[in-house]
Each structure stands twice: as C-alpha cells, then as structure tokens.
Design a protein around this motif. Structure first.
Motif, PDB file in Angstrom:
ATOM      1  N   ARG A   1      51.311  49.987  57.861  1.00  0.00           N
ATOM      2  CA  ARG A   1      50.525  51.126  57.412  1.00  0.00           C
ATOM      3  C   ARG A   1      49.357  50.653  56.557  1.00  0.00           C
ATOM      4  N   GLU A   2      48.178  51.156  56.851  1.00  0.00           N
ATOM      5  CA  GLU A   2      46.996  50.827  56.062  1.00  0.00           C
ATOM      6  C   GLU A   2      46.842  51.850  54.955  1.00  0.00           C
ATOM      7  N   ARG A   3      46.800  51.370  53.704  1.00  0.00           N
ATOM      8  CA  ARG A   3      46.695  52.288  52.578  1.00  0.00           C
ATOM      9  C   ARG A   3      45.308  52.903  52.507  1.00  0.00           C
ATOM     10  N   SER A   4      45.282  54.218  52.340  1.00  0.00           N
ATOM     11  CA  SER A   4      44.011  54.924  52.195  1.00  0.00           C
ATOM     12  C   SER A   4      43.517  54.801  50.761  1.00  0.00           C
ATOM     13  N   GLU A   5      42.213  54.662  50.597  1.00  0.00           N
ATOM     14  CA  GLU A   5      41.637  54.662  49.267  1.00  0.00           C
ATOM     15  C   GLU A   5      41.530  56.088  48.758  1.00  0.00           C
TER      16      GLU A   5
ATOM     17  N   GLU B   1      39.669  58.880  47.091  1.00  0.00           N
ATOM     18  CA  GLU B   1      38.267  59.193  46.862  1.00  0.00           C
ATOM     19  C   GLU B   1      38.113  60.029  45.591  1.00  0.00           C
ATOM     20  N   ALA B   2      37.200  59.600  44.720  1.00  0.00           N
ATOM     21  CA  ALA B   2      36.993  60.288  43.443  1.00  0.00           C
ATOM     22  C   ALA B   2      36.644  61.760  43.639  1.00  0.00           C
ATOM     23  N   GLY B   3      35.864  62.053  44.672  1.00  0.00           N
ATOM     24  CA  GLY B   3      35.439  63.428  44.910  1.00  0.00           C
ATOM     25  C   GLY B   3      36.546  64.353  45.361  1.00  0.00           C
ATOM     26  N   GLU B   4      37.685  63.805  45.799  1.00  0.00           N
ATOM     27  CA  GLU B   4      38.801  64.618  46.273  1.00  0.00           C
ATOM     28  C   GLU B   4      39.808  64.928  45.169  1.00  0.00           C
ATOM     29  N   VAL B   5      39.763  64.165  44.079  1.00  0.00           N
ATOM     30  CA  VAL B   5      40.739  64.323  42.998  1.00  0.00           C
ATOM     31  C   VAL B   5      40.514  65.656  42.278  1.00  0.00           C
ATOM     32  N   CYS B   6      41.599  66.293  41.847  1.00  0.00           N
ATOM     33  CA  CYS B   6      41.497  67.556  41.113  1.00  0.00           C
ATOM     34  C   CYS B   6      40.569  67.382  39.905  1.00  0.00           C
TER      35      CYS B   6
ATOM     36  N   SER C   1      36.853  61.061  36.934  1.00  0.00           N
ATOM     37  CA  SER C   1      37.467  60.630  38.182  1.00  0.00           C
ATOM     38  C   SER C   1      37.744  59.132  38.269  1.00  0.00           C
ATOM     39  N   SER C   2      36.874  58.283  37.705  1.00  0.00           N
ATOM     40  CA  SER C   2      37.062  56.841  37.854  1.00  0.00           C
ATOM     41  C   SER C   2      38.359  56.355  37.219  1.00  0.00           C
ATOM     42  N   SER C   3      38.632  56.809  35.992  1.00  0.00           N
ATOM     43  CA  SER C   3      39.857  56.389  35.318  1.00  0.00           C
ATOM     44  C   SER C   3      41.087  57.008  35.977  1.00  0.00           C
ATOM     45  N   VAL C   4      40.951  58.223  36.477  1.00  0.00           N
ATOM     46  CA  VAL C   4      42.067  58.903  37.142  1.00  0.00           C
ATOM     47  C   VAL C   4      42.400  58.205  38.457  1.00  0.00           C
ATOM     48  N   VAL C   5      41.385  57.857  39.233  1.00  0.00           N
ATOM     49  CA  VAL C   5      41.608  57.162  40.499  1.00  0.00           C
ATOM     50  C   VAL C   5      42.327  55.839  40.261  1.00  0.00           C
ATOM     51  N   ASN C   6      41.928  55.122  39.238  1.00  0.00           N
ATOM     52  CA  ASN C   6      42.553  53.839  38.916  1.00  0.00           C
ATOM     53  C   ASN C   6      44.036  54.012  38.591  1.00  0.00           C
ATOM     54  N   ALA C   7      44.357  55.033  37.779  1.00  0.00           N
ATOM     55  CA  ALA C   7      45.751  55.288  37.408  1.00  0.00           C
ATOM     56  C   ALA C   7      46.570  55.739  38.612  1.00  0.00           C
ATOM     57  N   LEU C   8      46.017  56.636  39.412  1.00  0.00           N
ATOM     58  CA  LEU C   8      46.735  57.136  40.588  1.00  0.00           C
ATOM     59  C   LEU C   8      47.026  56.005  41.573  1.00  0.00           C
ATOM     60  N   THR C   9      46.072  55.116  41.759  1.00  0.00           N
ATOM     61  CA  THR C   9      46.254  53.994  42.678  1.00  0.00           C
ATOM     62  C   THR C   9      47.425  53.119  42.243  1.00  0.00           C
ATOM     63  N   LYS C  10      47.630  52.993  40.939  1.00  0.00           N
ATOM     64  CA  LYS C  10      48.693  52.141  40.418  1.00  0.00           C
ATOM     65  C   LYS C  10      50.078  52.779  40.516  1.00  0.00           C
ATOM     66  N   VAL C  11      50.152  54.111  40.442  1.00  0.00           N
ATOM     67  CA  VAL C  11      51.474  54.751  40.406  1.00  0.00           C
ATOM     68  C   VAL C  11      51.931  55.314  41.752  1.00  0.00           C
ATOM     69  N   LEU C  12      50.996  55.686  42.621  1.00  0.00           N
ATOM     70  CA  LEU C  12      51.393  56.336  43.872  1.00  0.00           C
ATOM     71  C   LEU C  12      51.852  55.327  44.918  1.00  0.00           C
TER      72      LEU C  12
ATOM     73  N   GLU D   1      52.069  53.685  48.701  1.00  0.00           N
ATOM     74  CA  GLU D   1      51.030  53.484  49.709  1.00  0.00           C
ATOM     75  C   GLU D   1      51.188  54.502  50.840  1.00  0.00           C
ATOM     76  N   GLU D   2      50.115  55.229  51.122  1.00  0.00           N
ATOM     77  CA  GLU D   2      50.099  56.196  52.209  1.00  0.00           C
ATOM     78  C   GLU D   2      48.777  56.074  52.969  1.00  0.00           C
ATOM     79  N   SER D   3      48.788  56.485  54.219  1.00  0.00           N
ATOM     80  CA  SER D   3      47.587  56.377  55.038  1.00  0.00           C
ATOM     81  C   SER D   3      46.556  57.439  54.680  1.00  0.00           C
ATOM     82  N   SER D   4      46.976  58.473  53.932  1.00  0.00           N
ATOM     83  CA  SER D   4      46.040  59.498  53.462  1.00  0.00           C
ATOM     84  C   SER D   4      46.647  60.223  52.267  1.00  0.00           C
ATOM     85  N   TYR D   5      45.779  60.774  51.427  1.00  0.00           N
ATOM     86  CA  TYR D   5      46.209  61.544  50.263  1.00  0.00           C
ATOM     87  C   TYR D   5      45.457  62.878  50.250  1.00  0.00           C
TER      88      TYR D   5
END
Length: 212
Positions: free
Chosen positions: A34-38, A40-45, A51-62, A64-68
């Motif tokens: 499975r290829e992990r999807s990045e 996207e800052a614009g999609e985050v609530c 968004s930049s700090s939130v994306v970094n934290a989410l990437t570390k805890v979630l 791996e999925e092909s889409s979010y």
C-alpha cells in the motif's frame, strides 16, 4: 524430469501461491504494497489550527492509508452570553474512522469531575485507562490514545451559571507505527493547537493558559 517428491511439490506450490498473493496484493494496494497518501494541508479541518503543524502531527500518529478524508462540524456561539458551542473533526481512511477531535463549551467544574466526564466521551474505554496529567488550561490529561484540555473561556457574569470552559479532546481510534510515548506527545500537540484555535473562534474572554 518429473517432480514426484512430495516435499518438492509442496515447495513449488508454496512459491507459486506466494507469487500469486504478491501480485494480488500489489494490484489491490494491500499491505505491505500500500502506498501511503500524503495528508494535504488544505483538506485538514480548519478548526484544528495552523495546517503545517497539524499535518506533521497527524502524519506521525495515523496509520498508513492510501487516502484520508476529513469531516468537520461546528455549532458556533452568537456572543459571550451564548452557552452553546460544539465542534468535531473526524479523520477517516481505509474505510475506518481513525481520529476524532471534539470541543464543547460547558460550565466550569472541579478537575476530578471533569476528568471523569471527559473519560466518558471516549469511544474506546482502553483509550482513557492510562491517562496522566500534563500542564495546560485549568486541567489536562493524556494517554497514548487520548488527550484532553479543559480551557478557561467565559468569565463568571458573562454567561448564565458562572464561568464556562471549553473541553477539547483528541482520540486516536486506529494507531500507526509510532511508539506510545511519541503518539502521546503528538496528541498533546494536536489538542493544544486545536484548543488555541477554537478558543479564539469561540468568543472567549479569558486567558486560555494552553501553553504553560
């Protein structure tokens, strides 16, 4: 030459089966192909904060999925006398709900009773079994699956019933590969960031005391 030895036949069959499975797994993006999807800052609530700090934290805890996907709901306050404010952000991937961030305006109460209440909001009881305190707001607790902050919002006399606080929590429903300690730290960061942003949007007049 004919392969008649049972062990040879079984070995050949196993290799063929493994090759077939690998081909199917790759075609259907099954782990470990499975290829992990990045994220996207614009999609985050938006109410999760910068968004930049939130994306970094989410990437570390979630995991791996092909889409979010992100779904946000909010009931905003009209003014400081309004006692209604609720917010939720649901993060999903792979057909599962992965993480939930929630906030609610509520009357201030003692730390012990708030902690018991916020434990009851968790979807999974195991998420809140090992909560330990950290410094933020009037009260804050976290584990490797859950973090919550009780943030001062509206001072007594502004709204009916006395002081009101924002209860902001983050629950990780599906864990990734990071260590428990690392996940706890990132959940605290997510909850701090969300609390700061939500406090600013909720027409609060008190100092949030989020970063202490």
């Amino acid at each position: 030459m004919r392969l008649t030895h049972p062990k040879i036949i079984l070995t050949v069959a196993a290799v063929v089966a493994l090759a077939l499975f690998a081909g199917l797994a790759y075609s259907y993006s099954i782990w470990p192909f499975r290829e992990r999807s990045e994220i996207e800052a614009g999609e985050v609530c938006s109410s999760l904060g910068p968004s930049s700090s939130v994306v970094n934290a989410l990437t570390k805890v979630l995991p791996e999925e092909s889409s979010y996907s992100f779904d946000e709901n909010a009931s905003l306050r009209v003014d400081v006398t309004d006692t209604n404010y609720e917010f939720s952000c649901f993060v999903s991937g792979g057909g599962k709900q992965l993480l939930v961030v929630e906030a609610r305006l509520m009357e201030d109460e003692p730390s012990k009773s708030w902690t018991q209440w916020v434990k009851g909001t968790a979807a999974n009881e195991t998420s809140v079994k090992s909560l330990t305190p950290f410094t933020a707001g009037d009260k804050a607790v976290a584990s490797s699956r859950f973090a919550a902050i009780f943030v001062p919002c509206t001072s007594a006399g502004k709204a009916p019933g006395g002081q009101y606080n924002l209860s902001v929590s983050t629950e990780l429903k599906q864990a990734g590969s990071s260590s428990d300690a690392a996940v706890r730290d990132e959940l605290i960061k997510l909850t701090r960031t969300a609390s700061s942003y939500i406090h600013a949007k909720a027409k609060c007049d008190m100092t949030p005391k989020i970063d202490q």
